[in-house]
Enzyme design. Structure first.
Site, mmCIF file in Angstrom:
data_model
loop_
_atom_site.group_PDB
_atom_site.id
_atom_site.type_symbol
_atom_site.label_atom_id
_atom_site.label_comp_id
_atom_site.label_asym_id
_atom_site.label_seq_id
_atom_site.Cartn_x
_atom_site.Cartn_y
_atom_site.Cartn_z
ATOM 1 N N HIS A 83 0.504 -0.820 0.019
ATOM 2 C CA HIS A 83 -0.148 -0.049 0.451
ATOM 3 C C HIS A 83 0.503 0.831 0.185
ATOM 4 O O HIS A 83 2.217 1.180 0.446
ATOM 5 C CB HIS A 83 -1.019 0.393 1.169
ATOM 6 C CG HIS A 83 -0.209 0.421 2.762
ATOM 7 N ND1 HIS A 83 -0.019 1.215 2.777
ATOM 8 C CD2 HIS A 83 0.018 -0.908 3.414
ATOM 9 C CE1 HIS A 83 0.635 0.689 4.523
ATOM 10 N NE2 HIS A 83 0.393 -0.198 4.838
ATOM 11 N N ASP A 85 -0.436 4.503 0.797
ATOM 12 C CA ASP A 85 -1.239 5.259 1.348
ATOM 13 C C ASP A 85 -0.435 5.851 2.986
ATOM 14 O O ASP A 85 0.659 4.181 3.302
ATOM 15 C CB ASP A 85 -2.598 5.578 2.060
ATOM 16 C CG ASP A 85 -2.748 4.058 2.306
ATOM 17 O OD1 ASP A 85 -2.335 2.676 1.875
ATOM 18 O OD2 ASP A 85 -4.029 3.912 3.215
ATOM 19 N N ASP A 114 6.747 0.946 6.285
ATOM 20 C CA ASP A 114 4.877 1.038 6.245
ATOM 21 C C ASP A 114 4.450 1.672 4.805
ATOM 22 O O ASP A 114 4.102 3.045 5.143
ATOM 23 C CB ASP A 114 4.822 1.335 7.519
ATOM 24 C CG ASP A 114 3.306 0.718 7.862
ATOM 25 O OD1 ASP A 114 2.737 0.547 6.750
ATOM 26 O OD2 ASP A 114 2.378 1.040 8.780
ATOM 27 N N GLU A 148 -5.098 0.917 2.969
ATOM 28 C CA GLU A 148 -4.941 0.614 3.820
ATOM 29 C C GLU A 148 -5.243 1.219 5.789
ATOM 30 O O GLU A 148 -5.886 0.067 6.224
ATOM 31 C CB GLU A 148 -2.926 -0.236 4.222
ATOM 32 C CG GLU A 148 -3.433 -1.278 4.517
ATOM 33 C CD GLU A 148 -2.405 -1.172 6.641
ATOM 34 O OE1 GLU A 148 -2.241 -1.676 7.130
ATOM 35 O OE2 GLU A 148 -2.006 -0.027 6.535
ATOM 36 N N GLU A 149 -4.202 2.184 6.161
ATOM 37 C CA GLU A 149 -4.473 2.446 6.901
ATOM 38 C C GLU A 149 -5.652 3.560 7.682
ATOM 39 O O GLU A 149 -5.672 3.774 8.282
ATOM 40 C CB GLU A 149 -3.003 4.460 6.968
ATOM 41 C CG GLU A 149 -1.890 3.673 6.402
ATOM 42 C CD GLU A 149 -0.508 2.197 7.376
ATOM 43 O OE1 GLU A 149 -1.527 2.570 8.505
ATOM 44 O OE2 GLU A 149 0.103 2.233 7.890
ATOM 45 N N ASP A 173 4.604 -6.158 4.663
ATOM 46 C CA ASP A 173 3.534 -5.166 5.532
ATOM 47 C C ASP A 173 3.258 -6.029 6.820
ATOM 48 O O ASP A 173 2.211 -5.462 7.302
ATOM 49 C CB ASP A 173 2.046 -5.173 5.070
ATOM 50 C CG ASP A 173 1.523 -3.720 5.545
ATOM 51 O OD1 ASP A 173 2.704 -2.394 6.148
ATOM 52 O OD2 ASP A 173 0.492 -3.361 5.896
ATOM 53 N N HIS A 429 4.901 4.470 11.404
ATOM 54 C CA HIS A 429 4.573 4.999 12.478
ATOM 55 C C HIS A 429 5.063 6.075 13.619
ATOM 56 O O HIS A 429 4.398 6.986 14.483
ATOM 57 C CB HIS A 429 3.492 4.812 13.124
ATOM 58 C CG HIS A 429 1.937 4.217 12.264
ATOM 59 N ND1 HIS A 429 0.931 3.520 12.606
ATOM 60 C CD2 HIS A 429 1.895 3.885 10.903
ATOM 61 C CE1 HIS A 429 -0.026 2.838 11.869
ATOM 62 N NE2 HIS A 429 1.168 2.826 10.455
#
Length: 456
Positions: A83, A85, A114, A148-149, A173, A429
């Site tokens: 992903h 995003d 990520d 995804e997020e 992921d 994150h």
């Protein structure tokens, strides 16, 4: 030419493509025509699809929801799902989060780990496999999702619009060696109204910020006479404070925060507060509700008193986190996050918990369920990926089950495979998110080898 050498030759192009994409702040924004998750996410998707086309692959953009490139021929397709995003950058960065800066053998930026780094590595892994000339009998599709997020609505769209289902595949992921089990996750909201009677009345109560975070603090305001307030303020208990006020009594509880998938690593402040309130001279419905919550949930993390203490040998115990509780003017709302073992089902736990709360006068106001994922250890998919991991890394290891969820849940026949190696720091994150260049290339090589093993 050997596959490993083909991957190595593409390193400069891979780094340039990744840097360019990291400079696109692909955080979900306001939907626009052709850009359901915002213009920056669409720009990131356009960029990687243009890179794939420049490498000579056919590409598809599915209405800005997601896109893919493909190589090979055959009736069957294997997939690598990543992903583009990312979560917002946040504060406390030492580097430009949208700079893609390379320093001291590391590339920095939101999304390096990520999931832009691994998912763009998959593109160049596919190019390396093609350049190697190794024969394959299945098509290989690299998909890039855009949501995804924020809920994986992109893959729901793919499935709803007849997107082809792979015979097997993986998402880079998660973690190595292979995550073949992910617990089912249920977020449920219960609500109730309470009449206030007696000499001690609950004015308000607040605790927690999200269902998947163990609350580190909680507090309650109770109306009562000054005499009763002074008497109750003399109470003492670990991590609890009782204070007499002009309106009555203020009670504070301290906890220890942890992720909702591992609530046993924390201490639930809401549960601690309710256990304390259960010892006070409340009356009527307030007394009944407080007693029910204290005795049914309290500070437990396995659902034992709630009647849902499930477990299995593959993934361990059910975990339960009482994430939030709010009471204002007799109106109560609370959220629970619980995760059931991979060999169990929604039917094994949700009806039991719902029934217990319904019997106590609660209504279920909302629920979100992400079904469990479990691919047996002896399946072709898991054994193939474990073979690749051992050969490429030189390490042993066993497939694992986790309490969290990955992108693998969004598409059938997918498990999580990489990019985090055992012992590596978890950096996604967080401020100064980065990926070592050596790890980036190790992932590219791992992905290329996995593609070949699944498609040959």
């Amino acid at each position: 030419m050997e596959l490993k050498e083909c991957v190595k030759r593409l390193e400069p192009a891979l780094l340039q493509c990744l840097q360019e994409n990291l400079r696109i702040p692909s955080v979900q924004g306001e939907p626009e025509p052709g850009a359901p998750y915002g213009s920056e996410v669409r720009r990131s998707l356009d960029h990687v699809l243009a890179a794939a086309k420049a490498l000579g692959f056919s590409t598809v953009n599915m209405d800005g929801q997601l896109g893919w490139c493909e190589y090979g021929s055959g009736e069957e397709m294997i997939a690598v799902l990543g992903h583009l995003d990312v979560v917002p950058a946040g504060d406390d960065w030492s580097f430009d989060p949208w700079g893609g800066e390379i320093r001291d053998g590391r590339i920095f930026g939101r999304g390096t780990m990520d999931d832009k780094g691994p998912s763009i590595a998959a593109l160049f892994a596919l190019a390396a496999l093609r350049d190697s000339g190794l024969p394959i009998r299945r098509r290989i599709r690299v998909l890039w999702g855009c949501n995804e997020e924020s809920g994986s609505a992109d893959m729901k769209y793919y499935l709803a619009h007849n997107g082809e289902i792979p015979v097997m595949g993986f998402t880079p992921d998660g973690e190595y060696p292979v995550i073949n089990g992910e617990k089912g996750i249920i977020n449920v909201t219960y609500a109730r109204e309470m009449d206030q009677v007696g000499d001690l009345r609950l004015i308000s109560l607040h605790g927690g910020t999200a269902p998947n975070v163990v609350p580190s603090s909680a507090c309650a305001k109770l109306a009562c006479s000054q005499e009763l307030a002074r008497r109750l303020a003399a109470l003492h208990a670990p991590k609890l404070r009782f204070t007499a006020t002009e309106y009555g009594l203020f009670v504070e509880a301290e906890g220890v925060s942890a992720h909702g998938s591992t609530p046993e690593l924390g201490e639930n402040a809401i549960g601690r507060l309710l256990l304390a309130l259960d010892t006070l001279p409340l009356e009527g419905e307030t007394k009944n509700v407080v007693h029910f919550l204290a005795q049914t949930l309290g500070m437990e993390t396995d659902g034992l008193s709630a009647g849902i203490a499930l477990s299995d040998e593959v993934s361990g115990k059910l975990t339960l986190n009482w994430g939030t509780l709010s009471i204002e003017n007799g109106s109560l709302q609370m959220k629970i996050n619980y995760r059931y073992p991979v060999t169990k089902s929604y039917e094994d736990c949700a009806p039991i918990l719902d029934g217990k709360f319904a019997a106590a006068g609660f209504t279920k106001a909302a629920e979100l369920h992400k079904a469990k994922l479990y691919v047996p250890e002896d399946s072709e998919l898991v054994t193939t990926l474990m073979k690749v991991y051992r050969e490429q890394s030189g390490l042993e290891g066993k497939p694992k089950s986790i309490g969290g969820g990955t992108y693998a849940k969004s598409l059938p026949n997918i498990v999580a495979f990489g990019p985090i190696f055992p012992g590596d720091e978890i950096r996604e994150h967080k401020p100064d998110e980065f990926l070592e260049l050596t790890r980036l290339m190790e992932n590219a090589q791992m992905i290329a080898a996995a593609m070949y093993e699944m498609a040959k």
